[in-house]
Design a protein around this motif. Structure first.
Motif, PDB file in Angstrom:
ATOM      1  N   MET A   1       0.819  -1.180   0.000  1.00 45.00           N
ATOM      2  CA  MET A   1       0.000   0.000   0.000  1.00 45.00           C
ATOM      3  C   MET A   1       0.875   1.260   0.000  1.00 45.00           C
ATOM      4  O   MET A   1       0.535   2.231  -0.658  1.00 45.00           O
ATOM      5  N   ILE A   2       1.961   1.236   0.714  1.00 47.32           N
ATOM      6  CA  ILE A   2       2.874   2.377   0.733  1.00 47.32           C
ATOM      7  C   ILE A   2       3.485   2.582  -0.654  1.00 47.32           C
ATOM      8  O   ILE A   2       3.605   3.728  -1.120  1.00 47.32           O
ATOM      9  N   LEU A   3       3.817   1.502  -1.327  1.00 49.79           N
ATOM     10  CA  LEU A   3       4.381   1.617  -2.673  1.00 49.79           C
ATOM     11  C   LEU A   3       3.353   2.172  -3.652  1.00 49.79           C
ATOM     12  O   LEU A   3       3.705   2.905  -4.582  1.00 49.79           O
ATOM     13  N   GLU A   4       2.097   1.837  -3.440  1.00 52.29           N
ATOM     14  CA  GLU A   4       1.032   2.364  -4.292  1.00 52.29           C
ATOM     15  C   GLU A   4       0.916   3.881  -4.130  1.00 52.29           C
ATOM     16  O   GLU A   4       0.765   4.610  -5.112  1.00 52.29           O
ATOM     17  N   VAL A   5       1.012   4.356  -2.912  1.00 55.44           N
ATOM     18  CA  VAL A   5       0.950   5.798  -2.651  1.00 55.44           C
ATOM     19  C   VAL A   5       2.168   6.501  -3.249  1.00 55.44           C
ATOM     20  O   VAL A   5       2.040   7.565  -3.870  1.00 55.44           O
ATOM     21  N   LEU A   6       3.332   5.915  -3.083  1.00 51.67           N
ATOM     22  CA  LEU A   6       4.539   6.506  -3.661  1.00 51.67           C
ATOM     23  C   LEU A   6       4.482   6.516  -5.183  1.00 51.67           C
ATOM     24  O   LEU A   6       4.914   7.486  -5.827  1.00 51.67           O
ATOM     25  N   ALA A   7       3.947   5.449  -5.765  1.00 54.00           N
ATOM     26  CA  ALA A   7       3.828   5.384  -7.223  1.00 54.00           C
ATOM     27  C   ALA A   7       2.839   6.429  -7.740  1.00 54.00           C
ATOM     28  O   ALA A   7       3.083   7.058  -8.778  1.00 54.00           O
TER      29      ALA A   7
ATOM     30  N   GLY B   1      -3.708  15.872  -6.448  1.00 56.50           N
ATOM     31  CA  GLY B   1      -4.733  15.233  -7.266  1.00 56.50           C
ATOM     32  C   GLY B   1      -4.485  13.746  -7.449  1.00 56.50           C
ATOM     33  O   GLY B   1      -5.416  12.935  -7.412  1.00 56.50           O
ATOM     34  N   ALA B   2      -3.235  13.371  -7.641  1.00 58.34           N
ATOM     35  CA  ALA B   2      -2.908  11.958  -7.801  1.00 58.34           C
ATOM     36  C   ALA B   2      -3.150  11.178  -6.511  1.00 58.34           C
ATOM     37  O   ALA B   2      -3.683  10.067  -6.538  1.00 58.34           O
ATOM     38  N   LEU B   3      -2.774  11.761  -5.384  1.00 56.33           N
ATOM     39  CA  LEU B   3      -3.012  11.077  -4.110  1.00 56.33           C
ATOM     40  C   LEU B   3      -4.502  10.961  -3.816  1.00 56.33           C
ATOM     41  O   LEU B   3      -4.969   9.918  -3.337  1.00 56.33           O
ATOM     42  N   PHE B   4      -5.263  12.002  -4.109  1.00 60.03           N
ATOM     43  CA  PHE B   4      -6.707  11.944  -3.899  1.00 60.03           C
ATOM     44  C   PHE B   4      -7.349  10.940  -4.852  1.00 60.03           C
ATOM     45  O   PHE B   4      -8.246  10.178  -4.460  1.00 60.03           O
ATOM     46  N   GLY B   5      -6.896  10.924  -6.096  1.00 63.57           N
ATOM     47  CA  GLY B   5      -7.416   9.951  -7.061  1.00 63.57           C
ATOM     48  C   GLY B   5      -7.100   8.524  -6.667  1.00 63.57           C
ATOM     49  O   GLY B   5      -7.933   7.618  -6.824  1.00 63.57           O
ATOM     50  N   ASP B   6      -5.919   8.305  -6.143  1.00 66.40           N
ATOM     51  CA  ASP B   6      -5.549   6.980  -5.656  1.00 66.40           C
ATOM     52  C   ASP B   6      -6.429   6.575  -4.478  1.00 66.40           C
ATOM     53  O   ASP B   6      -6.907   5.444  -4.411  1.00 66.40           O
ATOM     54  N   PHE B   7      -6.675   7.500  -3.573  1.00 65.07           N
ATOM     55  CA  PHE B   7      -7.514   7.214  -2.410  1.00 65.07           C
ATOM     56  C   PHE B   7      -8.942   6.876  -2.830  1.00 65.07           C
ATOM     57  O   PHE B   7      -9.529   5.894  -2.357  1.00 65.07           O
ATOM     58  N   VAL B   8      -9.510   7.679  -3.709  1.00 59.84           N
ATOM     59  CA  VAL B   8     -10.890   7.449  -4.150  1.00 59.84           C
ATOM     60  C   VAL B   8     -11.009   6.134  -4.912  1.00 59.84           C
ATOM     61  O   VAL B   8     -11.931   5.345  -4.680  1.00 59.84           O
TER      62      VAL B   8
ATOM     63  N   PRO C   1      -6.325  -4.365  -8.762  1.00 59.31           N
ATOM     64  CA  PRO C   1      -4.959  -4.290  -9.289  1.00 59.31           C
ATOM     65  C   PRO C   1      -4.408  -2.864  -9.212  1.00 59.31           C
ATOM     66  O   PRO C   1      -5.149  -1.888  -9.309  1.00 59.31           O
ATOM     67  N   VAL C   2      -3.120  -2.781  -9.028  1.00 55.31           N
ATOM     68  CA  VAL C   2      -2.464  -1.487  -8.839  1.00 55.31           C
ATOM     69  C   VAL C   2      -2.623  -0.605 -10.077  1.00 55.31           C
ATOM     70  O   VAL C   2      -2.756   0.616  -9.962  1.00 55.31           O
ATOM     71  N   LEU C   3      -2.662  -1.206 -11.255  1.00 53.98           N
ATOM     72  CA  LEU C   3      -2.783  -0.401 -12.467  1.00 53.98           C
ATOM     73  C   LEU C   3      -4.107   0.355 -12.516  1.00 53.98           C
ATOM     74  O   LEU C   3      -4.158   1.482 -13.011  1.00 53.98           O
TER      75      LEU C   3
END
Length: 89
Positions: free
Chosen positions: A1-7, A40-47, A56-58
Motif C-alpha cells: 500500500m505504501i508503494l502504491e501511494v509513492l507510485a 490530485g494523484a493522491l486523492f485519485g488513488d484514495f478514491v 490491481p495497482v494499475l
C-alpha cells in the motif's frame, strides 16, 4: 500500500513536469502546478482504492492519473487574450 501511494505521487510529479514543460505560458507558478498534480494523484488513488477495494495497482494508478490530469486542467489559463466587443452605442 505504501508503494502504491509513492507510485501515485511519482505519477503526479511526472504529469506535472510534462504539463509545466509543454504549457509553461498557460500555467501558474511551477510549485503550484507540482503541488496540485501530486495532491490530485493522491486523492485519485484514495478514491479509486476506496471504490474498488483491493483492485490491481494499475487500476488505482489509472484513477490517480485521471484525477491528477483533471486537477491540472483547472489551472489552465486561456491561450490568448479574450476579445470583448463593446456594446454598440
Amino acid at each position: 500500500m505504501i508503494l502504491e501511494v509513492l507510485a501515485s505521487a511519482a505519477l503526479g510529479l511526472v504529469l506535472a513536469f510534462a504539463a509545466a514543460h509543454r504549457l509553461p505560458h498557460r500555467l501558474p507558478t511551477r510549485p503550484l502546478v507540482f503541488a496540485t498534480a501530486v495532491a490530485g494523484a493522491l486523492f485519485g488513488d484514495f478514491v479509486t482504492h476506496s471504490a474498488l477495494g483491493p483492485a490491481p495497482v494499475l487500476l488505482t494508478l489509472l484513477g490517480a492519473a485521471v484525477v491528477s490530469a483533471a486537477s491540472l486542467s483547472l489551472l489552465l489559463r486561456p491561450a490568448g487574450r479574450l476579445r470583448r466587443r463593446s456594446a454598440p452605442a
